[in-house]
Design an enzyme around this catalytic site. Structure first.
Site, PDB file in Angstrom:
ATOM      1  N   ASP A 259       8.794  -2.900   4.802  1.00 44.50           N
ATOM      2  CA  ASP A 259       7.719  -3.071   3.826  1.00 44.50           C
ATOM      3  C   ASP A 259       6.878  -4.308   4.148  1.00 44.50           C
ATOM      4  O   ASP A 259       7.405  -5.347   4.553  1.00 44.50           O
ATOM      5  CB  ASP A 259       8.337  -3.204   2.426  1.00 44.50           C
ATOM      6  N   GLU A 301       5.167  -0.416   7.509  1.00 48.07           N
ATOM      7  CA  GLU A 301       4.139  -0.243   6.484  1.00 48.07           C
ATOM      8  C   GLU A 301       3.034  -1.250   6.767  1.00 48.07           C
ATOM      9  O   GLU A 301       3.148  -2.435   6.448  1.00 48.07           O
ATOM     10  CB  GLU A 301       4.719  -0.462   5.079  1.00 48.07           C
TER      11      GLU A 301
END
Length: 615
Positions: A259, A301
């Site tokens: 992330d 991401e």
């Protein structure tokens, strides 16, 4: 005969020089590097034989995840199966959806009401209590592996929850733990940082620091006040987070979604985005994975346009992420739906087509998050679309407030000053299924279902791995019940994060229902894609000219055959001619078997064709 540790030693030997060089360049700490190496050996020893066998198989076939039969689905475990065990009991349905890549949204322990949807992790080795235990997660991973399903899990590297044990001990003034975050005492230090660092959520979480009165200090919180940024300049942080990564890999997780990758490294006087040392960290993570668990993929991401995210793939010699998201295309698809103008989308796909075919993107129509209108306004300006007015139009259209709009949804992070906002809604609601159902509009429903299937067909034909959001396969519409939950009602993203409607699954077998038409249509496309190597993500593609700004044509050229996809983003029927002399004049429709002349195609409103050359 090879020794017991020969596999590990061979992998260590292959990567050790570069790993040590990068680590020492970053930290210059032999002691911490030796500790990391000891940790690598320990996690390799603990890795289960079944996982080691899978590693070996995938090492021998490194392109295993690039095949045309890969299909992903993302979901919240609690919404789909209530618990992790419940998800395991419903794997038959997931396989019925032809899914072999399952992304479970954040499920590690997070504080209720201060979790940002699970992205504020309080313990990287515990599952949220209501979902089960870490043993349940491992059991689910085992079940998935036996069913041929690769399991993906989020790994939040940039920050921890303020409830993490490190943050608690830092708040108590323990220097060892304070050094794992970014603290400062003076407002002028905060101001110096803020001068060059943009804000992520200026409306809902302004500023990049949070004042802690009990400490008399500020702490860096890029996203939300309860998410404390980790200090990767500290080798202890890197080592410990790598151990957390390997812990998850050893549970049987196949894909680790990193992330907020661009934010990992911070330096005063910079934007603290996409700095070179971020790539150093990701490269080291890739090598550590290839030593301990080479069957595990890294998914980054990175929310930028394709040509700017490409560096996160690394190079052929020094790879970083195995896969990245095709974020820009997702936003541009919905822009194209609203405007019926595909020129920007065509330009962006031409950019993707020019990237090395080894790059693997994940393609999707929507995700757990909002849709931001970070479009290429330099290009749109050439088409007469100015940024501020165009964003306003898009938000009016998709909330259903624009004349003739068929979409329904809500704004997120709406800024009353700048008028900037993002959008939330399910695919079905954005395509018009919600509105048509509410109004009893049969013609509108037909158009909505055609649009929904056309968009999925377009996604399936792109290069990479298509990922469906759970519920889209049965046309699940917006869930407005989140407004009744005090912990969710201020976050409109929960409108498309509703509980999975199992009642809709029961309608799949009833001819004529929305669920039957959507599910059967997707099933047909998924079967065609899985059976034809021309859809392999490594097959090159290009965009052919159709002579109509509403209609796109994508051509994929495989070794055995050529396929063409034609997609009409207009509500009206379009008559087009694909004047590409390199293509045969006649193709065969993959669905119907009918011959189609590409120089004189008639495409229904929101319709599409998948065609292959006549053999």
């Amino acid at each position: 005969m090879r020794g017991k540790h020969s596999v590990l030693e061979e992998r260590m030997h292959r990567h050790m020089d570069e790993l040590k060089w990068l680590y020492m360049e970053l930290y210059d700490s032999p002691a911490h590097f030796e500790e990391l190496c000891a940790g690598i050996r320990e996690f390799y020893e603990k890795r289960k034989p079944a996982l080691k066998r899978q590693d070996k198989k995938r090492e021998e076939d490194p392109a295993w995840f690039k095949r045309n039969n890969m299909l992903g689905m993302m979901m919240y475990a609690g919404n789909f199966g209530t618990t992790l065990s419940g998800v395991g009991e419903r794997l038959d349905y997931i396989r019925r959806c032809n899914v072999n890549y399952l992304h479970l949204m954040p499920l590690l322990e997070s504080p209720v009401g201060r979790s940002d949807g699970g992205y504020a992790v309080a313990d990287f080795r515990k599952v949220q209590e209501e979902l089960g235990t870490i043993g349940d997660l491992e059991a689910l991973a085992d079940k998935c592996r036996r069913r041929g399903i690769s399991l993906c899990l989020d790994f939040v590297m940039n920050h921890t929850s303020e409830d993490h044990v490190w943050a608690k001990r830092a708040r108590n003034g323990e220097k060892e733990y304070m050094d794992r975050y970014f603290f400062c005492d003076r407002q002028e230090d905060v101001d110096a940082y803020e001068r060059t660092v943009p804000q992520v959520f200026p409306t809902t979480a302004p500023g990049n620091f949070t004042w802690l009165p009990e400490m008399g200090k500020y702490v860096l919180t890029t996203f939300y006040p309860y998410q404390w940024d980790l200090n990767y300049r500290n080798p202890v942080v890197f080592n410990e987070m790598m151990y957390n990564f390997l812990f998850l890999a050893n549970l049987g997780i196949d894909v680790i979604r990193i992330d907020a990758v661009p934010y990992i490294w911070k330096e005063l006087g910079t934007s603290c985005r996409n700095l070179p040392k971020v790539h150093t960290i990701v490269r080291m993570m890739r090598m550590i994975g290839e030593i301990v668990c080479p069957g595990v993929l890294l998914l980054g991401e990175v929310v930028m346009e394709p040509e700017k995210v490409a560096p996160y793939f690394g190079t052929v010699e020094k790879p970083e992420c195995h896969m990245l998201y095709n974020v820009t295309t997702m936003a541009s698809i919905w822009h194209t739906v609203a405007t019926e103008d595909a020129r920007l989308l065509k330009k962006q796909l031409e950019t993707v087509a020019g990237l090395p075919k080894e790059y693997t993107f994940l393609n999707y129509l929507r995700c757990h998050d909002d849709i931001g209108w970070g479009l290429d306004y330099g290009t749109l300006r050439q088409y007469g679309m100015e940024e501020i007015s165009h964003k306003a139009f898009l938000n009016e259209f998709f909330t259903g407030n624009y004349p003739a709009s068929f979409s329904r949804g809500e704004l997120y992070n709406n800024d009353p000053v700048t008028k900037d906002a993002r959008f939330c809604g399910t695919t079905a609601s954005m395509c018009g299924i919600e509105k048509a159902g509410f109004c009893g509009d049969e013609a509108g429903m037909d158009a909505a279902i055609r649009l929904d299937l056309m968009l999925h067909a377009f996604m399936f034909m792109q290069s990479g791995i298509p990922v469906i959001y759970s519920g889209d396969e049965v046309g699940q519409v917006n869930d407005y019940s989140y407004k009744e939950d005090p912990e969710k009602r201020e976050d409109s993203r929960y409108i498309h994060r509703g509980k999975f409607c199992w009642d809709l699954v029961e309608k799949i077998g009833r001819p004529g229902t929305v669920q039957n038409r959507l599910f059967a249509g997707l099933d047909c496309l998924e079967g065609l894609r899985a059976a034809d190597p021309v859809f392999d993500s490594r097959v090159p593609f290009y965009m052919a000219d159709t002579g109509d700004k509403s209609v796109l044509c994508m051509v994929r050229r495989g070794e055995q055959e050529t396929a063409a996809g034609v997609f009409n983003f207009s509500r009206e029927e379009k008559r087009i001619s694909i004047n590409d002399e390199s293509l045969p004049p006649v193709f065969v429709d993959m669905k119907s078997g009918e011959e189609r002349k590409i120089r004189e195609l008639s495409v229904p409103g929101f319709g599409f064709y998948w065609m292959r050359q006549v053999r």
